[in-house]
Scaffold this active site. Structure first.
Site, PDB file in Angstrom:
ATOM      1  N   GLN A 285      -1.878  24.910   4.501  1.00  0.00           N
ATOM      2  CA  GLN A 285      -1.549  23.539   4.110  1.00  0.00           C
ATOM      3  C   GLN A 285      -0.576  22.936   5.105  1.00  0.00           C
ATOM      4  OE1 GLN A 285      -0.022  22.544  -0.067  1.00  0.00           O
ATOM      5  NE2 GLN A 285       1.834  22.468   1.158  1.00  0.00           N
ATOM      6  N   GLY A 286      -0.950  21.853   5.772  1.00  0.00           N
ATOM      7  CA  GLY A 286      -0.061  21.191   6.733  1.00  0.00           C
ATOM      8  C   GLY A 286       0.558  19.949   6.135  1.00  0.00           C
ATOM      9  N   TYR A 287       1.612  20.123   5.367  1.00  0.00           N
ATOM     10  CA  TYR A 287       2.281  18.978   4.735  1.00  0.00           C
ATOM     11  C   TYR A 287       3.675  18.757   5.354  1.00  0.00           C
ATOM     12  CZ  TYR A 287      -1.049  18.617   0.759  1.00  0.00           C
ATOM     13  OH  TYR A 287      -2.133  18.442  -0.045  1.00  0.00           O
ATOM     14  N   SER A 288       4.605  19.701   5.092  1.00  0.00           N
ATOM     15  CA  SER A 288       6.006  19.484   5.492  1.00  0.00           C
ATOM     16  C   SER A 288       6.158  19.433   7.000  1.00  0.00           C
ATOM     17  CB  SER A 288       6.886  20.621   4.957  1.00  0.00           C
ATOM     18  OG  SER A 288       6.859  20.646   3.573  1.00  0.00           O
TER      19      SER A 288
ATOM     20  N   SER B 166       2.480  28.486   5.198  1.00  0.00           N
ATOM     21  CA  SER B 166       2.132  29.875   4.888  1.00  0.00           C
ATOM     22  C   SER B 166       0.726  30.146   5.390  1.00  0.00           C
ATOM     23  CB  SER B 166       2.161  30.163   3.387  1.00  0.00           C
ATOM     24  OG  SER B 166       2.980  29.258   2.727  1.00  0.00           O
TER      25      SER B 166
ATOM     26  N   GLU C 156       0.277  22.669  -7.718  1.00  0.00           N
ATOM     27  CA  GLU C 156       1.236  23.583  -7.106  1.00  0.00           C
ATOM     28  C   GLU C 156       2.467  23.742  -7.997  1.00  0.00           C
ATOM     29  OE1 GLU C 156       2.998  24.401  -2.739  1.00  0.00           O
ATOM     30  OE2 GLU C 156       3.418  22.402  -3.483  1.00  0.00           O
TER      31      GLU C 156
END
Lengths: 360, 392
Positions: free
Chosen positions: B121-124, B156, B239
């Site tokens: 997951q590429g969010y932050s 992660s 989540e």
């Protein structure tokens, strides 16, 4: 699976809340608190008209025949209203008679308790919370001698359920010879605690063995926990309302994270207590094997969370929070007294450990 | 209030038990011998991907919260692995089902469920943590593609993943929340660099991911250009629900009770020390309250009534409770609790120590405790938002 209260239960609770708003608003509570000659007869009348006196008494004796969960919901409403109603005995009296009374005792007392003609109290503090100042009652030859302390509603009760030092339980008539009652002036003036002295007082033994005292203890813990839950809910609501309204630095104080997080923490701590209180009350009737442990945890956790909410809500109010004018202290003191009644959290948790074999 | 099981649910529980008994050879000590084969078996029987439609590679059952709960309980009781988790299955698949195109659903959901594609997951970003909508990784149009540059953090499984679902800024002139798109990017694309991010546990549970002119086709935008913020929010709620799961907390409490019954100090069991016992009882009361709070949430899902505060508090309270359980375990271990790496005195392979550190990360990640309190106060209690400060 249904983990919720029914619409009937919700309606009963809302209806009791409305009745209390009429019969026991804060001004009425204030008068009761400040005037020892005020016996709260009008409030008791409204409660018996509502049916509260017979909430758990069987229908055949004129009661409503409801469960401890229903009684806990009523207790929550009473805590919300800081109502001067000695509700614990109202519930524990019929439970003691149903589980430990002879048919004759049941026939004599249950109709009177269910109608509200006689009010019962349970004098069980010593074997549950521990004896203070040498209190305790000895039973011999059908007579009781000794002292029982901290009996909520004990000044007015017409029937006493008394635990002796060995955990045996006895019925004592309110007008029995040799019984004297002295008020124990307490910090929470919405409840009047009695010191009962027994000097060779005639008593009838109840059956039911040691399980009866455990059952009265568990039901008492659940009711006190529910009372604290209700009182703490009000303190949270009042803090939130105040934080939305009070302005400082050109903003409502509830927009400051420092204040809003205090409110969030109260909500986060209090909300799970509701589920635990519900389950502990449900288990009393529906899952007896778990009932004692759940009741203990409900009592101990609401005591801890109640204390946190009581002080935090007062702080959110700032200076006005500690004044008599606002009256927030009635809820603060109610929660404080509930924490100690039938054992403070340390003692209750030790019993919780014992119940599951984790302590000797 | 009625916690008795209906005959239908009792029969279903029997089916799950029988399945776990029959296939006991396929797993031992909580791990599947062949995780992908185990996953396929679970999907075939409806114990994984249960409610995902058949045409996308799931089992195709109607959503049934009670059956889902029974499956979870029986798998925990048998010590059987639950099949694959990970952010592809828990976050991307629900997102695609809700807002993905038909082509995207058919292409990605099946292989993801079967564990053939691992996602990250590429969010932050370094400058977009709690203020996620402030993300700056930009995607510039170039023909049918975007050219992506910037960096992500707290990613992660980036080192193992074949694919990333990623939030990028495609409309730089639009308002903060309106200029973001949700894009699917193969991790093998030239210009992507993954650097492990080592944490205080000593392991690299996270990574940093750097993008330099990374080419991604425009048709791999999910839910429409400029809609990425809203697409991501449809699954962030999943989540938050996973963090603070009361079943996991209860399992940890039980392990802690066992620990305190077996560890001794001067020959006395830790549980026989009244101070430790009281701390344990305090936590047990809290664990029980969160367990029943969880049952209340399940009921409100069943009756489709809003859960209100009972739902909003789970992440905050659950993660804090897990951390406190680990803290008490370390205190119960005393000096044994300061050991960490392999050695004859180490207990539980150092898992209490690792959890104590890792769980602090969970208190911070997925919306910090402070953000959770804002959510509780604003959405749960109706308190006003913090006003925007004057420009400094």
């Amino acid at each position: 699976m249904d983990f919720s209260i029914t619409s009937d239960q919700r309606m009963m609770q809302e209806s009791l809340t409305r009745t209390l708003a009429e019969a026991s608003p804060l001004d009425r509570v204030r008068k009761f608190a400040g005037d020892l000659t005020d016996k709260g007869g009008d409030i008791w009348k409204a409660m018996t008209d509502f049916g509260l006196a017979g909430i758990v008494a069987p229908e055949e004796y004129g009661g409503l025949g409801l469960t401890l969960l229903d009684a806990a919901l009523a207790s929550e409403a009473l805590g919300r209203a800081v109502a001067p109603v000695p509700f614990m005995g109202v519930v524990l009296g019929p439970i003691a008679l149903m589980r430990g009374g002879s048919p004759g005792q049941q026939a004599e007392w249950l109709p009177k308790l269910a109608s509200g003609a006689v009010m019962a109290v349970a004098a069980i503090s010593e074997p549950i919370a521990g004896a203070r100042d040498g209190a305790g009652v000895a039973a011999a030859g059908g007579k009781l001698s000794g002292k029982a302390l901290f009996v909520p509603g004990g000044m007015a009760a017409g029937l006493l359920i008394v635990a002796d030092r060995s955990g045996g339980l006895h019925l004592v008539r309110g007008d029995a010879a040799g019984l004297t009652r002295i008020l124990m002036p307490g910090i929470d003036e919405t409840r009047r605690l009695a010191e009962l002295t027994f000097d060779g007082v005639a008593a009838e033994p109840l059956g039911g063995g040691p399980e009866l005292l455990s059952a009265l203890r568990d039901a008492g813990w659940v009711l006190v926990a529910a009372d604290t839950l209700g009182a703490a809910e009000v303190m949270l609501e009042k803090a939130v309302d105040y934080a939305k309204e009070r302005r400082q630095f050109d903003r409502v104080i509830g927009s400051f994270q420092a204040v809003k997080h205090m409110c969030a923490e109260m909500a986060a701590e209090l909300e799970p207590c509701r589920s635990l209180v519900w389950y502990a009350a449900y288990a009393f009737d529906a899952a007896p094997a778990e009932a004692s442990l759940m009741a203990a945890h409900a009592k101990a956790l609401t005591s801890e969370v109640g204390r946190f909410v009581a002080r935090t809500s007062t702080e959110v109010h700032g200076g006005i929070g500690i004044t008599d004018l606002l009256g927030l202290h009635f809820w603060f003191k109610r929660i404080g007294v509930n924490r100690q009644l039938l054992g403070g959290p340390e003692r209750v948790r030790e019993i919780a450990a014992r119940i599951q074999g984790l302590a000797a | 209030m009625d916690l008795n099981e209906t005959p239908e649910m009792a029969a279903f529980r029997g089916e799950v038990k029988a399945f776990l008994e029959t296939h006991r050879d396929a797993y031992a000590q909580g791990a599947a011998n062949d995780p992908l084969a185990w996953q396929r078996l679970l999907i075939e029987h409806g114990y994984a991907a249960r409610t995902i439609p058949k045409e996308y590679g799931g089992y195709g059952a109607e959503p049934d919260i009670l059956k889902g709960r029974i499956i979870a309980e029986e798998f925990i009781a048998a010590g059987a692995p639950r099949g694959l988790a990970g952010q592809g299955i828990s976050m991307l698949v629900p997102t695609l089902l809700e807002v993905g195109s038909e082509e995207q659903k058919r292409r990605w959901i099946g292989p993801t469920l079967r564990g053939e594609i691992i996602w990250c997951q590429g969010y932050s970003e370094p400058g977009a943590g709690s203020d996620l909508a402030n993300l700056q990784t930009r995607a510039v149009e170039d023909g049918d593609d975007f050219l992506i540059s910037g960096s992500k953090i707290w990613t992660s499984t980036a080192a193992q993943a074949q694919m990333m679902f990623c939030l990028v800024r495609t409309e730089p002139k639009a308002a903060k929340h309106e200029g973001i798109s949700y894009v699917l990017i193969p991790m093998s694309t030239p210009g992507i660099e993954v650097r492990p991010l080592k944490t205080m546990t000593g392991a690299s549970e996270f990574n940093e991911v750097f993008f330099t002119d990374v080419r991604a086709p425009k048709d791999q935008v999910v839910g429409g250009r400029g809609r990425g913020w809203f697409v991501a929010n449809t699954t962030l709620k999943h989540e938050r629900g996973m963090l603070g799961d009361p079943n996991a907390t209860e399992a940890r409490l039980n392990a802690l009770i066992e620990l305190m019954k077996t560890e001794t100090v001067d020959g006395q069991r830790v549980i026989d020390n009244p101070v430790f016992r009281d701390r344990l009882m305090q936590l047990q009361g809290r664990v029980l309250s969160m367990k029943f709070n969880g049952l209340r949430l399940i009921t409100s899902q069943l009756t489709q009534e809003p859960a209100g505060l009972a739902g909003l508090i789970v992440k905050l309270q659950g993660c804090e409770l897990n951390h406190q359980l680990a803290a008490l375990a370390i205190d119960a271990l005393g000096e044994l609790g300061i050991l960490y790496h392999d050695g004859p005195h180490l207990r539980a392979r150092g898992s209490w120590q690792r959890n104590y550190m890792f769980d602090l990360g969970l208190i911070i990640g997925g919306g910090t405790a402070q953000i959770q309190k804002n959510i509780i106060a604003e959405r749960g209690l109706g308190l006003p938002r913090e006003p925007k400060p004057a420009v400094l």
